[in-house]
Design an enzyme around this catalytic site. Structure first.
Site, PDB file in Angstrom:
ATOM      1  N   GLU A   1      66.090   6.457   3.772  1.00 21.81           N
ATOM      2  CA  GLU A   1      65.431   6.921   4.995  1.00 21.81           C
ATOM      3  C   GLU A   1      65.182   5.731   5.902  1.00 21.81           C
ATOM      4  OE1 GLU A   1      61.762   9.029   4.635  1.00 21.81           O
ATOM      5  OE2 GLU A   1      62.506  10.443   3.142  1.00 21.81           O
TER       6      GLU A   1
ATOM      7  N   GLU B   1      60.809  18.104  13.460  1.00 22.51           N
ATOM      8  CA  GLU B   1      60.298  19.137  12.551  1.00 22.51           C
ATOM      9  C   GLU B   1      58.857  19.473  12.933  1.00 22.51           C
ATOM     10  OE1 GLU B   1      61.681  18.530   8.282  1.00 22.51           O
ATOM     11  OE2 GLU B   1      62.126  16.561   9.147  1.00 22.51           O
TER      12      GLU B   1
ATOM     13  N   LYS C   1      55.726  19.700  10.218  1.00 20.56           N
ATOM     14  CA  LYS C   1      55.325  18.596   9.344  1.00 20.56           C
ATOM     15  C   LYS C   1      53.861  18.239   9.598  1.00 20.56           C
ATOM     16  CE  LYS C   1      57.801  15.427   7.751  1.00 20.56           C
ATOM     17  NZ  LYS C   1      58.571  14.190   7.490  1.00 20.56           N
TER      18      LYS C   1
ATOM     19  N   GLU D   1      55.381  12.006  12.991  1.00 17.17           N
ATOM     20  CA  GLU D   1      56.051  12.639  11.848  1.00 17.17           C
ATOM     21  C   GLU D   1      56.902  13.834  12.269  1.00 17.17           C
ATOM     22  OE1 GLU D   1      56.206  11.908   8.554  1.00 17.17           O
ATOM     23  OE2 GLU D   1      55.222  10.007   8.999  1.00 17.17           O
TER      24      GLU D   1
END
Length: 395
Positions: free
Chosen positions: A270, A324, A327, A333
């Site tokens: 990541e 997203e 999240k 995030e």
């Protein structure tokens, strides 16, 4: 001729009769991959994601579970997929080998070979976290999942890994001083010993964005973004670093070497940069995210290593494919995606979205950059030719 025959027979013997020389699973065959997170209620369908990935020519993909709709959508695509065993299943898989076998049968074996599953990631960022019982269970889960692949005869094509955060390290600056934390080392070493036996890499989640966000007064943002900067020198190794990601990777290599695993490969599972954030995350902008990901893409395309391991080409999975919206945590995030929820690009680093985007950026794709360079060359030649022609006409 006899020498050739001897070596040919010797190599055949080594391949077929030496267990350590047999082919081991390799889950990452390129240098550029993507994390396909799905903690959102508004992202494109898995079938549309396949279209997006193919258009972007991204074949290395990681998901965080074994969602069957995704596995079915990837059928026959040739995309290379690493599936995740979520943290909530780690203790169960560690305690019960039969459950591990059933999980692999249902979530991996059942989809092979049509869906090209090349790896299983057992848990994510388990060591260095706050759940000690989970950390203790990790090795048992890894072994049981691997043994399940052996029983099913797929261990030579499905690689077993687990990804670590940088919380497992102590003294990571300069890179040459890095070691595993005391509380982590006793659990990390037997895990590394097992991964060394089965040929698995050390998987690291590395975020220059977070390092800069936590230490903006100590880190030059250009150093974090692969932009021109003075860099740092590691006096112990006499190595120079012009970007933070390389330094983070070499810190991991040093920690591995200090633990006795000098030859283990480090793969970035990541890395990314948020395009939006909270008030205490001012570096989370579309401009910075585009710059980081554009420069990282160029860096990976060079297929070169780090200052400490120049012969090991860098491999990285980008986080993430989409923003997203579900999240938890900081606003950043929710905003790591190269693409927005509707499939349009978050910023331009050379990829095409599922639909047109209003995102504007000074970042050009490789083809666009090359085309503009060629156009500039042709225009220069045309201008010179025209000037010469005018001079000749005046004569």
């Amino acid at each position: 001729m006899r020498i050739f025959q001897f070596w040919f027979i010797f190599l055949l013997f080594v391949f077929f009769f030496c267990p350590n020389a047999q082919r081991m699973a390799r889950a990452f065959t390129g240098t550029y991959g993507i994390n396909y997170g799905r903690i959102a209620d508004n992202i494109p369908s898995p079938d549309e994601v396949v279209t997006l990935l193919r258009a972007a020519k991204i074949k290395n993909v990681r998901i965080y579970n074994a969602e069957q709709s995704v596995l079915k959508a990837f059928k026959g695509t040739g995309l290379e997929l690493v599936v995740g065993l979520p943290n909530e299943f780690v203790k169960e898989m560690s305690a019960n080998a039969d459950h591990a076998l059933t999980w692999v049968k249902d979530n991996v074996m059942a989809f092979l070979p049509d869906t090209n599953i090349v790896g299983i990631a057992v848990g994510n960022e388990v060591l260095g976290g706050s759940d000690y019982d989970l950390a203790v269970a990790l090795l048992g889960a890894v072994k049981n999942i691997h043994n399940a692949t052996k029983k099913l005869g797929i261990d030579d094509s499905v690689q077993i890994t687990t990804a670590h955060s940088q919380a497992v390290f102590a003294n990571s600056f300069p890179p040459s001083s890095c070691i595993f934390k005391d509380g982590v080392a006793q659990l990390m070493k037997p895990l590394l010993e097992f991964f060394s036996q089965i040929g698995s890499p050390f998987c690291l989640n590395a975020y220059p964005f977070l390092a800069y966000t936590y230490n903006p007064d100590k880190i030059d943002i250009n150093y974090a973004l692969f932009q021109k900067n003075e860099g740092i020198d590691d006096e112990k190794t006499d190595l120079h670093y012009d970007n933070l990601l390389d330094a983070q990777i070499d810190a991991a290599y040093v920690a591995l070497e200090n633990a006795g695993f000098k030859n283990m490969e480090v793969i970035i599972t990541e890395t990314g940069w948020a395009s939006h954030g909270d008030q205490n995350e001012p570096a989370a902008t579309p401009k910075n995210a585009g710059m980081y990901n554009y420069n990282l893409r160029k860096r990976l395309a060079q297929r070169k290593g780090t200052p400490l391991r120049p012969k090991r080409k860098l491999k990285a999975y980008i986080f993430a494919l989409f923003n997203e919206n579900s999240k938890p945590g900081a606003l950043s995030e929710k905003n790591y995606g190269l693409f927005k929820a509707d499939g349009s690009i978050s910023y331009d680093i050379g990829f095409q979205g599922l639909k047109s985007s209003s995102a504007s950026s000074s970042f050009l794709s490789f083809k666009e950059f090359r085309a503009q360079m060629l156009l500039g060359s042709h225009l220069s030649v045309f201008a010179v030719s025209a000037s010469v022609l005018l001079l000749l006409l005046r004569l």
